[in-house]
Design a protein around this motif. Structure first.
Motif, mmCIF file in Angstrom:
data_model
loop_
_atom_site.group_PDB
_atom_site.id
_atom_site.type_symbol
_atom_site.label_atom_id
_atom_site.label_comp_id
_atom_site.label_asym_id
_atom_site.label_seq_id
_atom_site.Cartn_x
_atom_site.Cartn_y
_atom_site.Cartn_z
ATOM 1 N N HIS A 284 -3.028 16.089 -12.453
ATOM 2 C CA HIS A 284 -2.173 15.921 -11.353
ATOM 3 C C HIS A 284 -2.362 15.010 -10.436
ATOM 4 N N PHE A 285 -1.475 13.809 -10.261
ATOM 5 C CA PHE A 285 -1.783 12.510 -9.451
ATOM 6 C C PHE A 285 -0.937 12.365 -8.433
ATOM 7 N N SER A 286 -1.408 12.173 -7.150
ATOM 8 C CA SER A 286 -0.526 11.972 -6.176
ATOM 9 C C SER A 286 -0.771 10.679 -5.234
ATOM 10 N N ASP A 287 0.348 10.090 -4.699
ATOM 11 C CA ASP A 287 0.071 8.967 -3.658
ATOM 12 C C ASP A 287 0.796 9.310 -2.483
ATOM 13 N N GLY A 288 0.977 10.657 -2.112
ATOM 14 C CA GLY A 288 1.392 11.227 -0.788
ATOM 15 C C GLY A 288 2.968 11.291 -0.756
ATOM 16 N N SER A 289 3.653 10.486 -1.811
ATOM 17 C CA SER A 289 5.249 10.386 -1.646
ATOM 18 C C SER A 289 5.569 11.056 -3.008
ATOM 19 N N GLY A 290 4.876 11.633 -3.678
ATOM 20 C CA GLY A 290 5.087 12.379 -4.865
ATOM 21 C C GLY A 290 4.036 12.647 -5.737
ATOM 22 N N VAL A 291 4.238 13.510 -6.683
ATOM 23 C CA VAL A 291 3.294 13.778 -7.824
ATOM 24 C C VAL A 291 3.795 13.458 -9.415
ATOM 25 N N VAL A 292 2.863 12.844 -10.152
ATOM 26 C CA VAL A 292 3.028 12.539 -11.439
ATOM 27 C C VAL A 292 2.129 13.215 -12.309
ATOM 28 N N ASP A 293 2.102 13.487 -13.600
ATOM 29 C CA ASP A 293 1.358 13.910 -14.586
ATOM 30 C C ASP A 293 0.653 12.702 -15.316
ATOM 31 N N LEU A 294 -0.827 12.842 -15.306
ATOM 32 C CA LEU A 294 -1.387 11.686 -16.489
ATOM 33 C C LEU A 294 -1.707 12.754 -17.484
#
Length: 700
Positions: free
Chosen positions: A86-96
């Motif tokens: 689970h990966f986030s940049d603070g604006s949202g979360v995506v799955d790798l």
């Protein structure tokens, strides 16, 4: 510099013997030079970072910057796992997501470290995910230096052995870094490069593999394409120049009585402007003192045979003989008849020499050639036999050049003290850029006008559900005294299913048209049977000729007004155009009907539309070149014309071909003997290239 280019790829750091074996087998990469010339097929912009909140499922490859929050492992079956980060940049979360190598991934990447992730976003379970993305530690990746990421061709075998596009990129980067600090030998002089605004060769290799912008890609491509095409053209023109200096041509100094009598009394109609222009070009060649080698292009029915005959009369006026060679016996007989009709009332001996001319008649023809009494010989390959000797052969006309190899053309040269002038004719329109490269040793003349009174052929597209109305149209034409071709798509003579279609189709057509006589022709028939069936149609004894593409070249039946091409989607543009050219040879309105099913690809629709829109063979050939590339353009398999071009594309780089040709011509004109010191860079480079695998013979 050649030494670094020739170094074994095995010795590049990160390659070694095992990878070298795969690279060699799959992509033909054996040396450093091969790897440098293994160009990317596309680029992706790596200079921009997207926010997760800005992603959409339609996006191509993008990169995001953030941290891994946590890992999860899911069992997906027998000994199979799916790893999700689970990966986030603070604006949202995506799955790798990874479906293999879970242990390696967990060991390599850590929670809380800032990474740059690059991949194609997809949507799964309502969340964006990146499957098997590229991941780099943000602190170690200089984004400003990344620019456009290159993508390289790979094969399944390479991928199975772990050699992905990214791996090839890493190898290439190692090599580019190696050469960027070295002196780099140029292949074009500085003066030429600066005049044409071309970057250096070293710069071109760096930018083609590691560009920072689309503009750098474009400038690198132009430099490398120009260099490649320039040396192809220089090689062709040098060969042609050597041939011209080596072989002096007979000088046909005057236009005499035979030509003038024909022009004033026998010419059936006023020559078109294009025919007059071509006659001037031929006349200048034959009076220049050098051997003429000219390609005469012109659509079916444009009047090439008349131009060839008038050229032959100039040879006769200067005390020489002439011959015309055709690829089939039936075409040779048609040429004979056409020439005899043109020369009616003139005291000129014209004879035929083909496989069917035997015994006493053959002996008479051969004797007449040796004494010079036979002034014009019309024949097939039989003309090339050693027993055929001329008194003074001054002009050889070769019809449909691609049916005769270079070696066969050379045999004609041996028939005379000096090589005769050669006029090569083709009804296959070849785009200018391709003609410059396939027939680079020939000067090109074009007849681009039809004689007055010819009506353009009407081309119509019908679906195979409309056969009833098509049959009614055929019946109407035959009842008006016309004849009809119906062509089945037997593309390769080995396709049994196609041959059965033709046989079944022939029987079905006999049931549809019981009142008419029909002929059948295909490549599996014995030549004698084929000629006999064709002859029946030529004489008008049969009204319908059912055939495969064997009728593509050369049959001349002015009374035939309809060409039906079944399964037209299976033919190339140039082949369709050649088949259409079998009709429209008389004064009556002619028709070409393209029959297809409803399931047409976009490219096929384009082909059919072009055929219905235009009769201009050159427009069709240009379109064909763009749609299909330079292979198989003449309906006879040319297999990509074996250019072995690494980066240039004859179809799309026409302007660069033209520029390369002009520059090469200037050098040959200024230095025909290849001995000016300032040009040594060119001649040394040509020697180097000849050692490589470029198929120069196929080019010239």
């Amino acid at each position: 510099m050649s030494s670094i280019f020739e170094q074994d790829i095995m010795y590049l750091p990160g390659v070694g013997p095992k990878k070298k074996e795969i690279l060699s087998k799959e992509l033909g990469i054996n040396s450093f030079g091969d790897l440098l010339e293994n160009y990317p097929y596309k680029y992706v912009d790596r200079s921009k970072i997207y926010r997760i909140s800005d992603l959409s499922g339609e996006m191509p490859f993008v990169q995001i910057k953030g941290t891994i929050l946590s890992f999860e492992v899911f069992d997906t079956g027998k000994r199979q796992k799916r790893l999700v980060a689970h990966f986030s940049d603070g604006s949202g979360v995506v799955d790798l997501v990874w479906f293999r190598s879970a242990q390696y991934i967990i060991k390599s990447y850590h929670v809380g470290v800032e990474y740059i992730v690059f991949g194609k976003p997809g949507v799964y379970g309502g969340r964006y995910q990146f499957a098997h993305p590229d991941i780099d530690e943000a602190a170690k990746l200089q984004l400003s230096a990344m620019g456009m990421q290159p993508y390289y061709m790979t094969t399944e075998t390479m991928k199975k052995r772990g050699i992905t596009s990214r791996q090839v990129e890493k190898m290439t980067k190692t090599l580019v870094e190696k050469i960027s600090s070295m002196d780099f030998e140029e292949t074009l002089p500085d003066a030429m490069a600066s005049r044409l605004h071309l970057i250096s060769r070293k710069q071109a290799f760096c930018w083609i593999h590691y560009p920072k912008s689309a503009e750098e890609v474009q400038r690198a491509q132009v430099r490398l394409k120009f260099e490649e095409l320039f040396y192809v053209q220089l090689n062709i023109l040098r060969y042609a120049s050597d041939q011209r200096r080596k072989y002096r041509g007979y000088v046909f100094a005057h236009v005499g009585q035979l030509f003038n009598d024909f022009y004033t009394q026998n010419l059936p109609f006023e020559l078109t402007g294009a025919q007059k222009r071509v006659m001037h070009e031929i006349r200048a060649d034959m009076n220049s003192g050098r051997q003429m080698n000219r390609l005469l292009q012109g659509d079916v029915g444009s009047g090439k045979t008349l131009v060839a005959l008038m050229s032959m009369l100039i040879a006769l006026d200067n005390g020489f003989q002439a011959c015309i060679m055709a690829p089939t016996e039936i075409l040779a007989e048609q040429h004979l008849q056409t020439i005899k009709d043109f020369l009616k009332g003139m005291d000129i001996r014209v004879e035929l020499l083909t496989g069917i001319v035997k015994g006493k008649k053959r002996k008479e023809v051969l004797e007449g050639l040796v004494t010079g009494e036979v002034q014009i010989l019309v024949g097939t390959h039989a003309v090339l036999e050693d027993t055929v000797q001329f008194h003074r052969l001054g002009l050889a006309v070769v019809d449909e050049q691609h049916r005769f190899g270079v070696a066969q053309r050379a045999k004609l040269w041996m028939k005379s003290e000096n090589p005769p002038h050669v006029l090569v004719m083709t009804a296959t329109p070849i785009p200018r850029t391709l003609a410059m490269t396939i027939y680079g040793d020939l000067d090109v003349s074009v007849i681009d006008e039809l004689p007055p009174g010819r009506k353009p052929i009407q081309t119509v597209h019908k679906f195979d559900t409309q056969m009833t109305s098509l049959y009614a149209g055929i019946r109407q034409q035959i009842n008006q005294g016309r004849q009809v071709y119906i062509v089945f798509p037997l593309i390769k003579e080995s396709e049994k299913a196609d041959l059965k279609n033709l046989e079944d189709g022939f029987e079905a057509l006999r049931e549809v048209f019981p009142e008419y006589h029909m002929s059948k022709v295909h490549g599996k028939m014995k030549p004698v049977e084929k000629e006999a069936e064709m002859a029946k149609f030529v004489k008008g004894e049969t009204q319908i000729l059912v055939a495969t593409t064997v009728i593509e070249v050369g049959v001349n039946v002015p009374n035939a007004s309809v060409m039906v091409i079944l399964d037209a989607q299976r033919f190339g543009l140039s082949q369709l155009h050649q088949l259409r050219g079998r009709v429209g040879r008389g004064a009556d309105q002619s028709y070409c009907i393209l029959v297809t099913n409803y399931k047409l690809t976009q490219e096929t629709r384009k082909r059919i539309d072009i055929m219905c829109d235009t009769n201009d063979g050159f427009r069709i050939a240009e379109a064909d070149l763009k749609l299909r590339g330079p292979g198989d353009l003449e309906g006879t398999q040319q297999s990509g014309v074996a250019f072995d071009l690494k980066i240039a594309d004859i179809a799309r780089d026409g302007q660069i071909v033209q520029l390369a040709r002009e520059e090469a011509q200037q050098i040959i004109d200024a230095d025909p003997n290849c001995n000016l010191p300032q040009n040594s860079i060119f001649w040394n480079r040509l020697k180097e290239l000849r050692k490589t695998n470029i198929n120069w013979a196929a080019i010239s």
